[in-house]
Enzyme design. Structure first.
Site, PDB file in Angstrom:
ATOM      1  CB  CYS A   7      -8.489  -7.961  19.158  1.00 53.67           C
ATOM      2  SG  CYS A   7      -8.175  -7.773  17.392  1.00 53.67           S
ATOM      3  CG  ASN A  10      -8.182 -11.292  13.116  1.00 52.21           C
ATOM      4  OD1 ASN A  10      -8.319 -12.086  12.197  1.00 52.21           O
ATOM      5  ND2 ASN A  10      -7.152 -11.374  13.931  1.00 52.21           N
ATOM      6  CB  CYS A  12      -4.987  -3.402  15.678  1.00 49.87           C
ATOM      7  SG  CYS A  12      -5.469  -2.108  14.515  1.00 49.87           S
ATOM      8  NE  ARG A  13      -7.300  -4.591  20.506  1.00 47.83           N
ATOM      9  CZ  ARG A  13      -8.406  -4.487  21.221  1.00 47.83           C
ATOM     10  NH1 ARG A  13      -8.327  -4.290  22.531  1.00 47.83           N
ATOM     11  NH2 ARG A  13      -9.589  -4.585  20.657  1.00 47.83           N
ATOM     12  CB  SER A  14      -6.074 -10.764  17.502  1.00 46.33           C
ATOM     13  OG  SER A  14      -6.803 -10.296  16.407  1.00 46.33           O
ATOM     14  CG  ASP A 124      -8.656  -1.096  19.090  1.00 42.34           C
ATOM     15  OD1 ASP A 124      -7.697  -1.039  18.289  1.00 42.34           O
ATOM     16  OD2 ASP A 124      -9.819  -1.371  18.749  1.00 42.34           O
TER      17      ASP A 124
END
Length: 157
Positions: A7, A10, A12-14, A124
């Protein structure tokens, strides 16, 4: 099989995707056969833990990502991993643009690769609140099911 989830920062999402995938794979027949990591295209958060809201949301689902630390996508990732799975199209473009000559890894949108949503992107949640983090978790939870199904089928794992 080696998978890297990518993402922007690195945090939040990943890392949530890495945590969900690790948890699901650990309790499947794929345990010990898939290497997972996550990275960001940007360097703003290198060395930092995931966003506190991401940690809290994942913990609410029984997944501990607090020990993860942000890192930036590196040139050797293109040789080390089989797939670079991107949260959104902007990340995918960045990953493809940075690919060194002779890169081994293939890149794709995470939700598309897992069969979750054709052309789908993981939004995001950074500027949002608990509802946005929960939405992202639910998307990634469904994506984990798709990843397991794909790996079992395609790679006979």
């Amino acid at each position: 099989m080696r998978l890297l989830v990518v993402c922007l920062g690195n945090i939040c999402r990943s890392p949530v995707a890495e945590g969900v995938l690790r948890a699901r794979i650990a309790t499947s027949t794929l345990a010990g056969q898939v290497e997972l990591d996550s990275a960001g295209t940007g360097d703003w958060h290198v060395g930092q833990p995931p966003d506190r809201r991401a940690i809290a949301n994942a913990a609410g689902h029984g997944i501990d990502i607090s020990g993860l630390r942000a890192r930036q996508l590196a040139a050797d990732d293109y040789q080390r991993f089989d797939w670079l799975l991107c949260a959104d199209r902007a990340n995918l473009r960045d990953v493809q643009a940075r690919a060194p000559h002779g890169a081994r890894a293939r890149s794709a949108l995470l939700l598309e690769w897992t069969g979750t949503e054709e052309g789908g992107e993981v939004p995001d949640p950074y500027t949002g609140g608990p509802a946005q983090f929960e939405h992202v978790f639910q998307l990634l939870d469904r994506a984990a099911d798709g990843a397991i199904a794909r790996l079992r089928h395609e790679y006979r794992l």
